[in-house]
Design a protein around this motif. Sequence first.
Motif, PDB file in Angstrom:
ATOM      1  N   GLN A  60      -2.124   0.492 -14.072  1.00 16.44           N
ATOM      2  CA  GLN A  60      -2.216  -0.006 -12.704  1.00 16.44           C
ATOM      3  C   GLN A  60      -0.852  -0.476 -12.206  1.00 16.44           C
ATOM      4  OE1 GLN A  60      -5.812  -2.674 -12.665  1.00 16.44           O
ATOM      5  NE2 GLN A  60      -6.265  -1.224 -11.063  1.00 16.44           N
ATOM      6  N   VAL A  61      -0.582  -0.165 -10.939  1.00 13.80           N
ATOM      7  CA  VAL A  61       0.690  -0.558 -10.342  1.00 13.80           C
ATOM      8  C   VAL A  61       0.808  -2.096 -10.325  1.00 13.80           C
ATOM      9  CG1 VAL A  61       1.836  -0.704  -8.106  1.00 13.80           C
ATOM     10  CG2 VAL A  61       1.168   1.512  -9.028  1.00 13.80           C
ATOM     11  N   TRP A  62      -0.281  -2.764  -9.977  1.00 17.79           N
ATOM     12  CA  TRP A  62      -0.370  -4.202 -10.176  1.00 17.79           C
ATOM     13  C   TRP A  62      -1.039  -4.424 -11.513  1.00 17.79           C
ATOM     14  CZ3 TRP A  62      -0.400  -8.355  -6.063  1.00 17.79           C
ATOM     15  CH2 TRP A  62      -0.664  -9.614  -6.634  1.00 17.79           C
ATOM     16  N   PRO A  63      -0.441  -4.925 -12.544  1.00 19.76           N
ATOM     17  CA  PRO A  63       0.859  -5.605 -12.567  1.00 19.76           C
ATOM     18  C   PRO A  63       2.023  -4.782 -13.120  1.00 19.76           C
ATOM     19  CG  PRO A  63      -0.344  -6.101 -14.546  1.00 19.76           C
ATOM     20  CD  PRO A  63      -1.140  -5.068 -13.805  1.00 19.76           C
ATOM     21  N   HIS A  64       1.779  -3.544 -13.659  1.00 23.19           N
ATOM     22  CA  HIS A  64       2.827  -2.912 -14.465  1.00 23.19           C
ATOM     23  C   HIS A  64       4.100  -2.583 -13.693  1.00 23.19           C
ATOM     24  CE1 HIS A  64       0.283  -2.552 -18.018  1.00 23.19           C
ATOM     25  NE2 HIS A  64      -0.699  -2.398 -17.159  1.00 23.19           N
ATOM     26  N   LEU A  65       3.957  -2.047 -12.486  1.00 23.31           N
ATOM     27  CA  LEU A  65       5.158  -1.744 -11.706  1.00 23.31           C
ATOM     28  C   LEU A  65       5.652  -2.984 -10.969  1.00 23.31           C
ATOM     29  CD1 LEU A  65       7.234   0.186 -10.539  1.00 23.31           C
ATOM     30  CD2 LEU A  65       5.549   0.973  -8.894  1.00 23.31           C
ATOM     31  N   MET A  66       4.689  -3.761 -10.472  1.00 23.63           N
ATOM     32  CA  MET A  66       5.053  -4.943  -9.664  1.00 23.63           C
ATOM     33  C   MET A  66       5.912  -5.932 -10.447  1.00 23.63           C
ATOM     34  SD  MET A  66       3.247  -4.967  -6.573  1.00 23.63           S
ATOM     35  CE  MET A  66       3.183  -6.719  -6.412  1.00 23.63           C
ATOM     36  N   PHE A  81       5.374  10.088  -8.031  1.00 25.26           N
ATOM     37  CA  PHE A  81       6.576   9.804  -8.799  1.00 25.26           C
ATOM     38  C   PHE A  81       6.913  11.042  -9.613  1.00 25.26           C
ATOM     39  CE2 PHE A  81       5.314   5.052  -8.866  1.00 25.26           C
ATOM     40  CZ  PHE A  81       5.815   4.912  -7.601  1.00 25.26           C
ATOM     41  N   SER A  82       8.222  11.212  -9.890  1.00 29.09           N
ATOM     42  CA  SER A  82       8.633  12.516 -10.397  1.00 29.09           C
ATOM     43  C   SER A  82       8.255  12.767 -11.848  1.00 29.09           C
ATOM     44  CB  SER A  82      10.145  12.684 -10.229  1.00 29.09           C
ATOM     45  OG  SER A  82      10.802  11.628 -10.874  1.00 29.09           O
ATOM     46  N   ARG A  83       7.903  11.745 -12.621  1.00 29.76           N
ATOM     47  CA  ARG A  83       7.480  12.034 -13.986  1.00 29.76           C
ATOM     48  C   ARG A  83       5.989  11.719 -14.091  1.00 29.76           C
ATOM     49  NH1 ARG A  83      11.177  10.898 -19.192  1.00 29.76           N
ATOM     50  NH2 ARG A  83      11.010   8.723 -18.685  1.00 29.76           N
ATOM     51  N   GLY A  84       5.221  12.677 -14.583  1.00 27.04           N
ATOM     52  CA  GLY A  84       3.784  12.495 -14.684  1.00 27.04           C
ATOM     53  C   GLY A  84       3.113  12.715 -13.344  1.00 27.04           C
ATOM     54  N   LEU A  85       1.817  12.563 -13.305  1.00 30.31           N
ATOM     55  CA  LEU A  85       0.997  12.764 -12.112  1.00 30.31           C
ATOM     56  C   LEU A  85       1.293  14.074 -11.395  1.00 30.31           C
ATOM     57  CD1 LEU A  85       0.589   9.275 -10.412  1.00 30.31           C
ATOM     58  CD2 LEU A  85      -1.032  10.539 -11.811  1.00 30.31           C
ATOM     59  N   HIS A 114       0.808  -1.223   0.000  1.00 32.18           N
ATOM     60  CA  HIS A 114       0.000   0.000   0.000  1.00 32.18           C
ATOM     61  C   HIS A 114       0.835   1.264   0.000  1.00 32.18           C
ATOM     62  CE1 HIS A 114       0.902   0.838   4.179  1.00 32.18           C
ATOM     63  NE2 HIS A 114       0.258   1.965   4.044  1.00 32.18           N
ATOM     64  N   LEU A 115       2.151   1.116   0.216  1.00 29.46           N
ATOM     65  CA  LEU A 115       3.017   2.282   0.140  1.00 29.46           C
ATOM     66  C   LEU A 115       3.075   2.790  -1.292  1.00 29.46           C
ATOM     67  CD1 LEU A 115       4.565   3.728   2.303  1.00 29.46           C
ATOM     68  CD2 LEU A 115       6.622   2.539   1.609  1.00 29.46           C
ATOM     69  N   GLN A 116       2.675   1.916  -2.233  1.00 29.72           N
ATOM     70  CA  GLN A 116       2.634   2.327  -3.628  1.00 29.72           C
ATOM     71  C   GLN A 116       1.221   2.779  -3.973  1.00 29.72           C
ATOM     72  OE1 GLN A 116       5.567  -0.119  -5.880  1.00 29.72           O
ATOM     73  NE2 GLN A 116       4.447  -1.766  -4.919  1.00 29.72           N
ATOM     74  N   PRO A 117       1.119   3.666  -4.959  1.00 32.55           N
ATOM     75  CA  PRO A 117      -0.223   4.056  -5.402  1.00 32.55           C
ATOM     76  C   PRO A 117      -0.865   2.888  -6.150  1.00 32.55           C
ATOM     77  CG  PRO A 117       1.435   5.017  -6.829  1.00 32.55           C
ATOM     78  CD  PRO A 117       2.168   4.318  -5.732  1.00 32.55           C
ATOM     79  N   THR A 118      -2.167   2.986  -6.453  1.00 37.81           N
ATOM     80  CA  THR A 118      -2.792   1.908  -7.223  1.00 37.81           C
ATOM     81  C   THR A 118      -2.592   2.124  -8.717  1.00 37.81           C
ATOM     82  OG1 THR A 118      -4.864   3.103  -7.140  1.00 37.81           O
ATOM     83  CG2 THR A 118      -4.543   1.364  -5.507  1.00 37.81           C
ATOM     84  N   ARG A 119      -2.445   3.384  -9.096  1.00 39.43           N
ATOM     85  CA  ARG A 119      -2.214   3.675 -10.512  1.00 39.43           C
ATOM     86  C   ARG A 119      -1.029   4.615 -10.638  1.00 39.43           C
ATOM     87  NH1 ARG A 119      -6.815   2.075 -13.258  1.00 39.43           N
ATOM     88  NH2 ARG A 119      -5.840   2.814 -15.154  1.00 39.43           N
ATOM     89  N   THR A 120      -0.361   4.579 -11.792  1.00 39.63           N
ATOM     90  CA  THR A 120       0.745   5.492 -12.009  1.00 39.63           C
ATOM     91  C   THR A 120       0.898   5.745 -13.502  1.00 39.63           C
ATOM     92  OG1 THR A 120       3.102   5.879 -11.695  1.00 39.63           O
ATOM     93  CG2 THR A 120       2.442   3.612 -12.059  1.00 39.63           C
ATOM     94  N   ARG A 121       1.584   6.838 -13.833  1.00 40.74           N
ATOM     95  CA  ARG A 121       1.849   7.115 -15.241  1.00 40.74           C
ATOM     96  C   ARG A 121       2.865   6.122 -15.777  1.00 40.74           C
ATOM     97  NH1 ARG A 121       0.919  12.886 -17.498  1.00 40.74           N
ATOM     98  NH2 ARG A 121      -1.037  13.256 -16.419  1.00 40.74           N
ATOM     99  N   PRO A 122       2.666   5.625 -16.985  1.00 37.43           N
ATOM    100  CA  PRO A 122       3.649   4.679 -17.536  1.00 37.43           C
ATOM    101  C   PRO A 122       5.041   5.300 -17.677  1.00 37.43           C
ATOM    102  CG  PRO A 122       1.942   5.217 -19.164  1.00 37.43           C
ATOM    103  CD  PRO A 122       1.495   5.800 -17.868  1.00 37.43           C
TER     104      PRO A 122
END
Lengths: 250, 274
Positions: free
Chosen positions: B52-58, A246-250, A52-60
């Motif tokens: 989504q972080v799961w699975p793309h970052l994971m 994260f430093s790029r995007g968002l 959970h320390l990570q977000p659920t979504r992020t910029r590619p």
Amino acid sequence: MQIRNGLRMLAHPGQLYEAFTRSQLYRSVIRNPWPTNARTRALAVMGSVFLHLQPTRTRPEAIKITYTWGLGGISFLFFLILTLTGVLLMFYYVPQVPLAYQNMLDLQGSVSFGQLMRNMHRWAAHGMVIVVFLHMCRVFYTGSYRPPREFNRIVGVILLVLTFLLSFTGYLLPWDQLSYWAVTVGTNMVGSTPFLGGLVQFLLLGDKTVGQNTLIRFYTLHVIALPLLLSLFLSVHFWRIRKDGFSRGL
Amino acid sequence: MATTTQPPKAGAGQGGENTRVPSREEMLARLATRRNPETQVATARRKANTVQVWPHLMIRQFLATIVVSLNILLLAVLINGPLDQLANPEKTPNPSKAPWYFLNLQELLLHMSPDLAGVIVPSLALVAIAAIPYFDNKPEGVGVWFYSRKGIPITIFTFIYTFVLESALVLIDAQFPAKTWFANIVNGFVSDSSTQGFIVQAFAGYIYPLSIMAILTGILILIMAKVWKANRTEIIIALFTGFVASYTLLTIIGTAFRGPSMNLFYPWAMPASH
């Protein structure tokens, strides 16, 4: 009837596994189903204390390998490897002059996988110093230190210093000629500072020269004080990344 | 996506005759329908631009963990950590070296006073590195490698500038130590030996190395400003690169080129330490 069903399940491991994942025991530990769609993937990240320390979504763009090279994460991985191998080494190591050196010989000669554990600890330690330094450079050259991340830069530099100190305090522990004189050279540099230098050197060594007092001080710093301090700053470091994005995007 | 579109299931109505406690899924769905349209548009836009972080970052983290762990394991199988003889305070090895990541400081130690090399210069460098965002505080350029088109050429130029000049300085100081030639000069003017020692120490230990550092940094900034027409960020890139190059070069010299009595040798002609 029930016994027969149970036996049938034993013959079909797939069914047994499914029954297990439906059981109250399993569901009390793993609350979410295996992530298969957007919702369950988000839940898997949100619901786990480790994820959970990570977000659920992020910029590619932010997680492209050629952007971060994963250097921060690899530094943390090295820290985990070092903690694991370090704990195993502690089972065999007594910080006493000259027993410490004998322990090293035993560790290499007669303890199962002792040499391997020691080697892994040593190479991971060198790796951590290099990768933390490279991470500091990556963050600089991508401008990732810019507001609102100024404070995390300071925390990062503190982590770099703690990494150096952890490596340096660990360097003394084998109590061989190499470690003894490296630490003598290193602490002499501190001692030559005007005003407080001599005092700080005495505080570090617990004596006028490197000896038993130094070994126990460096050992305590290495195995408990500095790792705790590092974990503390690491938590702040991670937390700030999460909060600032994260430093790029968002 | 599913969270925003799922309507509340039947039987989960507001209060009334049905007092069943709604399930977690129903609660989430209810929360989703309560959002106002504006938020929903923003959410949809955000989702379109993200993964989504799961699975793309994971998956990246998972693979990195495996690759790095295996490499460390392989290295540990192939190469043993060094273990010398039992520590002997009576027997000083020549040369005595610090761990490799401090050899840059030990190299500085040969060219200036110990407090400058061991404490003041490294502390100032660390403070400067930490302070960068307080001087370079515009949000433009976040997440861009090397900031601008000039970034990469500036970095390469500064690396070469630092490597060439600093190598030359190390060689000059080995051939003509500041202490020696300055002592010869002072000898002609001051006769008292303790005063002589003080002046030589102040010059060779502080004034000479500090002025060289200041002049080289100054020239670098001047080249950046006049020739490259660099802005503040680009000048900071040059300064940081100068630090990284110095750290790298001095570490290499200290590790591979310093032998007995900390004299310079080629790595392939390095005498054994004793």
